[in-house]
Design a protein around this motif. Structure first.
Motif, PDB file in Angstrom:
ATOM      1  N   ALA A  97      32.481  37.697  33.408  1.00  0.00           N
ATOM      2  CA  ALA A  97      33.187  36.471  33.021  1.00  0.00           C
ATOM      3  C   ALA A  97      32.949  35.365  34.046  1.00  0.00           C
ATOM      4  O   ALA A  97      32.728  34.204  33.679  1.00  0.00           O
ATOM      5  N   LEU A  98      32.985  35.717  35.315  1.00  0.00           N
ATOM      6  CA  LEU A  98      32.810  34.711  36.366  1.00  0.00           C
ATOM      7  C   LEU A  98      31.390  34.159  36.369  1.00  0.00           C
ATOM      8  O   LEU A  98      31.169  32.951  36.561  1.00  0.00           O
ATOM      9  N   ASP A  99      30.425  35.043  36.137  1.00  0.00           N
ATOM     10  CA  ASP A  99      29.024  34.616  36.137  1.00  0.00           C
ATOM     11  C   ASP A  99      28.767  33.544  35.073  1.00  0.00           C
ATOM     12  O   ASP A  99      27.947  32.647  35.280  1.00  0.00           O
ATOM     13  N   SER A 100      29.533  33.597  33.979  1.00  0.00           N
ATOM     14  CA  SER A 100      29.289  32.668  32.870  1.00  0.00           C
ATOM     15  C   SER A 100      29.719  31.244  33.170  1.00  0.00           C
ATOM     16  O   SER A 100      29.309  30.303  32.464  1.00  0.00           O
ATOM     17  N   ILE A 101      30.543  31.033  34.200  1.00  0.00           N
ATOM     18  CA  ILE A 101      31.053  29.684  34.448  1.00  0.00           C
ATOM     19  C   ILE A 101      30.585  29.106  35.787  1.00  0.00           C
ATOM     20  O   ILE A 101      30.946  27.982  36.132  1.00  0.00           O
ATOM     21  N   LEU A 102      29.805  29.883  36.540  1.00  0.00           N
ATOM     22  CA  LEU A 102      29.438  29.418  37.872  1.00  0.00           C
ATOM     23  C   LEU A 102      28.657  28.111  37.820  1.00  0.00           C
ATOM     24  O   LEU A 102      28.924  27.171  38.579  1.00  0.00           O
ATOM     25  N   ASP A 103      27.678  28.041  36.942  1.00  0.00           N
ATOM     26  CA  ASP A 103      26.817  26.847  36.883  1.00  0.00           C
ATOM     27  C   ASP A 103      27.548  25.679  36.238  1.00  0.00           C
ATOM     28  O   ASP A 103      27.577  24.564  36.771  1.00  0.00           O
ATOM     29  N   SER A 104      28.176  25.923  35.105  1.00  0.00           N
ATOM     30  CA  SER A 104      28.785  24.819  34.333  1.00  0.00           C
ATOM     31  C   SER A 104      30.034  24.267  35.005  1.00  0.00           C
ATOM     32  O   SER A 104      30.291  23.063  34.949  1.00  0.00           O
ATOM     33  N   VAL A 105      30.810  25.115  35.634  1.00  0.00           N
ATOM     34  CA  VAL A 105      32.090  24.669  36.207  1.00  0.00           C
ATOM     35  C   VAL A 105      31.990  24.376  37.694  1.00  0.00           C
ATOM     36  O   VAL A 105      32.499  23.382  38.196  1.00  0.00           O
ATOM     37  N   LEU A 106      31.280  25.250  38.426  1.00  0.00           N
ATOM     38  CA  LEU A 106      31.194  25.095  39.877  1.00  0.00           C
ATOM     39  C   LEU A 106      29.907  24.424  40.325  1.00  0.00           C
ATOM     40  O   LEU A 106      29.769  24.069  41.498  1.00  0.00           O
ATOM     41  N   GLY A 107      28.935  24.286  39.428  1.00  0.00           N
ATOM     42  CA  GLY A 107      27.657  23.740  39.846  1.00  0.00           C
ATOM     43  C   GLY A 107      26.932  24.668  40.811  1.00  0.00           C
ATOM     44  O   GLY A 107      26.165  24.224  41.662  1.00  0.00           O
ATOM     45  N   PHE A 108      27.142  25.935  40.620  1.00  0.00           N
ATOM     46  CA  PHE A 108      26.584  26.951  41.517  1.00  0.00           C
ATOM     47  C   PHE A 108      25.620  27.791  40.697  1.00  0.00           C
ATOM     48  O   PHE A 108      26.026  28.675  39.962  1.00  0.00           O
ATOM     49  N   LYS A 109      24.325  27.500  40.791  1.00  0.00           N
ATOM     50  CA  LYS A 109      23.334  28.136  39.928  1.00  0.00           C
ATOM     51  C   LYS A 109      22.706  29.324  40.637  1.00  0.00           C
ATOM     52  O   LYS A 109      22.281  29.240  41.783  1.00  0.00           O
ATOM     53  N   LEU A 110      22.647  30.459  39.914  1.00  0.00           N
ATOM     54  CA  LEU A 110      21.976  31.653  40.402  1.00  0.00           C
ATOM     55  C   LEU A 110      20.743  31.910  39.567  1.00  0.00           C
ATOM     56  O   LEU A 110      20.733  31.644  38.361  1.00  0.00           O
ATOM     57  N   ASP A 111      19.692  32.433  40.187  1.00  0.00           N
ATOM     58  CA  ASP A 111      18.483  32.779  39.447  1.00  0.00           C
ATOM     59  C   ASP A 111      18.670  34.049  38.620  1.00  0.00           C
ATOM     60  O   ASP A 111      17.895  34.335  37.719  1.00  0.00           O
ATOM     61  N   SER A 112      19.671  34.828  38.974  1.00  0.00           N
ATOM     62  CA  SER A 112      19.930  36.059  38.230  1.00  0.00           C
ATOM     63  C   SER A 112      21.437  36.259  38.130  1.00  0.00           C
ATOM     64  O   SER A 112      22.220  35.501  38.698  1.00  0.00           O
ATOM     65  N   LYS A 113      21.837  37.266  37.413  1.00  0.00           N
ATOM     66  CA  LYS A 113      23.255  37.521  37.208  1.00  0.00           C
ATOM     67  C   LYS A 113      23.936  37.878  38.521  1.00  0.00           C
ATOM     68  O   LYS A 113      23.329  38.430  39.443  1.00  0.00           O
ATOM     69  N   LEU A 114      25.239  37.542  38.575  1.00  0.00           N
ATOM     70  CA  LEU A 114      26.062  37.954  39.703  1.00  0.00           C
ATOM     71  C   LEU A 114      26.122  39.482  39.738  1.00  0.00           C
ATOM     72  O   LEU A 114      26.500  40.112  38.742  1.00  0.00           O
TER      73      LEU A 114
END
Length: 598
Positions: free
Chosen positions: A485-502
């Motif tokens: 659930a957290l991985d799904s909002i990291l980029d859109s909400v926190l602006g924290f982009k990962l190249d792969s899943k948390l």
């Protein structure tokens, strides 16, 4: 210093003792102890003790367990005379304690010494005169015969004066002062002549004391001297052979131990090595050396801190911080490798087994020391010491990789500040790094549901700045569901982009305390390939709560917040360069420098 000291100094000659036996002996029992703190130790003080301090020292020696105490030199000063009289007249001497006084071989001083002892139940009177060639020649102006006559005359007077006080149980002691520099055959002759006058018996022994008035050789040579006398003195079954080592060469303890192996049955010295020049042999070190070999010394140092403070107050001399067994730092490790070994040793040490903790030959608890000072953190410290403090004082058992990670944070702080950190400051640094809430993401609450197929669905309420959101995830457990659930909002909400899943790389948890109200602590290590271009990096988060699931979700949230901060500041050298700015920031303003308080 001279380029060729052989032109000014000569080596002490070896003793011709080819069949010496002391080298194969093992000390199996304690000697008879004589404390000379109130005599030899007192005369070495810049400001000798007054009667109040002497009484406090006497009480301390009695409480430790000394049965023979040299209480003064009553013919040397009115203060010493009055102190001996005070002990006797006020009946302050326990029945099982024998007091001793010292007198030189001068008739008027011998009279004064026996006068001081009038009315005591039992006493040792200690006679001495210098016997070495340099003293005979330079100080006394006597030949061998004159030196013997001086001692014999004094010993005869001992017999006469003792006969006038039959109510006292007398014991006599003789010291050929400067024994270590005296010819052995002459030392034997003069001691034998004294014994011929006193006529000791196996039931009423005399004491022959062999003083290293000045330590002039290595301890093995002193042992040879003692063994030679042990073999050759007359009336050996009627003698208590004693040594009184000084510490001019720094070998007083070793000399006393080897002397016991060579036949000495009694040792004179002072607590913590007080005495003229470099001091007398240190009776505390001698006694605790025995203790660490499984031999009770017959002296009680269960509260070594209190003993040390009383001695310091009475003598007005400080005890060095590295003094064996008692110094403020002797049970302390700053080195990282030492701390790690100590931590591992404590982890496996059991109460009912032999003591085997690395770097600690004695359990500090046996002498009343707490474990507070065992590990102290400075710039030389490592992960083991830091982890030890957190486990001992805050019940946190850090996973090994978290130990490594946090030690790097502490090290950066230490390198920049150069200050020592107390345990409470290590905890504050840990708390600010791993437990403090961040504005970016805060766990608020969660609800957990179990689907028909056994998977778990989780709804979690989070706070981002001043806004609240609810996220949803489904997984094989609450941790997996929350991570999804957290991985799904990291980029859109926190602006924290990962190249792969948390990814949850490692997870551990344990209880901080026993009982139903105990807190759970969860350690979460997350791993991912960050969009900044750095290789896979793992970071830890920690959560503490009474509910283990809540603690775990808080740990994940903490780890994500830390990962986001690291993405923004970068890893490696960039962060190291920023350490000074970090330390000076408001986040680290409340650290304090500690002073030892043992």
């Amino acid at each position: 210093m001279l380029k060729n000291p052989a032109n000014k100094y000569r080596p002490f000659p070896a003793i011709n003792l080819p069949n010496r036996t002391w080298v194969n002996q093992i000390i199996s029992h304690p000697p008879t102890w004589l404390s000379t703190d109130l005599r030899d130790g007192n005369q070495a003080l810049i400001e000798p003790m007054n009667i109040e301090r002497k009484l406090r020292m006497f009480d301390l020696l009695v409480n430790i367990g000394f049965k023979e105490i040299e209480v003064g030199f009553p013919s040397a000063s009115q203060t010493d005379f009055d102190f001996v009289r005070h002990l006797i007249e006020q009946q302050l001497i326990p029945d099982d304690v024998k007091i001793q006084v010292l007198t030189p071989a001068r008739q008027e001083l011998i009279h004064r010494s026996f006068e001081a002892l009038r009315g005591t139940k039992q006493a040792i009177v200690h006679l001495y005169n210098a016997t070495s060639p340099v003293f005979r020649r330079t100080v006394l102006g006597l030949n061998r015969e004159g030196t013997i006559n001086l001692a014999v005359s004094a010993a005869t007077l001992f017999n006469q004066l003792a006969a006038t006080q039959p109510e006292t149980n007398w014991q006599f002691q003789y010291s050929p002062e400067t024994f270590t520099a005296t010819e052995l055959e002459f030392a034997k002759i003069i001691c034998d002549r004294i014994l011929d006058i006193w006529k000791p018996t196996p039931e009423n022994k005399a004491i022959i004391n062999l003083p290293a008035t000045v330590e002039v050789s290595t301890p093995n040579i002193f042992a040879d001297q003692v063994e030679w006398m042990h073999r050759n003195l007359s009336r050996r079954d009627s003698i208590i052979l004693c040594v009184h080592p000084h510490n001019d060469r720094g070998c007083g303890v070793a000399a006393a131990e080897l002397a016991q192996m060579a036949g000495a049955e009694r040792v004179e010295g002072c607590l913590f090595g007080n005495g003229e020049r470099t001091g007398n042999v240190d009776l505390v070190t001698l006694a605790l050396n025995l203790y660490t070999q499984g031999i009770h010394p017959g002296l009680d140092f269960s509260n070594i801190n209190e003993i040390a403070r009383i001695v310091e107050e009475c003598t007005q001399l400080p005890i060095p911080k590295r003094h064996p067994y008692v110094g403020d730092l002797v049970f302390t490790a700053f080195s990282g490798s030492h701390q790690d070994a100590i931590k591992k040793g404590f982890a496996v040490q059991k109460y009912d087994t032999f003591w085997e903790v690395p770097y600690l030959p004695l359990d500090p608890a046996d002498v009343g020391r707490s474990y507070e000072s065992i590990v102290r953190v400075n710039s030389q410290s490592g992960k083991g010491g830091i982890a030890f403090l957190l486990e001992r004082d805050y019940n946190l058992s850090l996973p090994r990789r978290l130990q490594i990670e946090f030690s790097q944070i502490v090290q950066k702080f230490m390198d920049a500040s150069g200050k020592e950190l107390a345990s409470r400051d290590i905890w504050q640094l840990f708390e600010q790094e791993y437990l403090q809430e961040r504005e970016s993401l805060k766990y608020v609450s969660h609800q957990l549901y179990v689907a028909e197929d056994g998977t778990q669905m989780l709804s979690a309420k989070l706070q981002i700045s001043n806004e609240y959101i609810t996220i949803h995830g489904k997984g094989n457990g609450p941790i997996n569901a929350f991570a999804i659930a957290l991985d799904s909002i990291l980029d859109s909400v926190l602006g924290f982009k990962l190249d792969s899943k948390l990814q949850i790389h490692h997870y551990e948890e344990h209880s901080r305390h026993f009982g139903s109200n105990s807190e759970a602590v969860a350690y979460m290590e997350i791993a991912s390939h960050f969009a900044t271009g750095f290789v896979t990096k793992t970071l830890h988060g920690v959560g503490i709560d009474s509910n283990i699931v809540t603690a775990s979700l808080m740990a994940i949230t903490n780890a994500v917040n830390r990962a986001r901060e690291h993405e923004m500041t970068g890893f490696g050298s960039k962060q190291i360069k920023q350490s000074k700015q970090i330390i000076q920031s408001e986040r680290y303003q409340n650290f304090t420098v500690i002073q030892p308080n043992l």
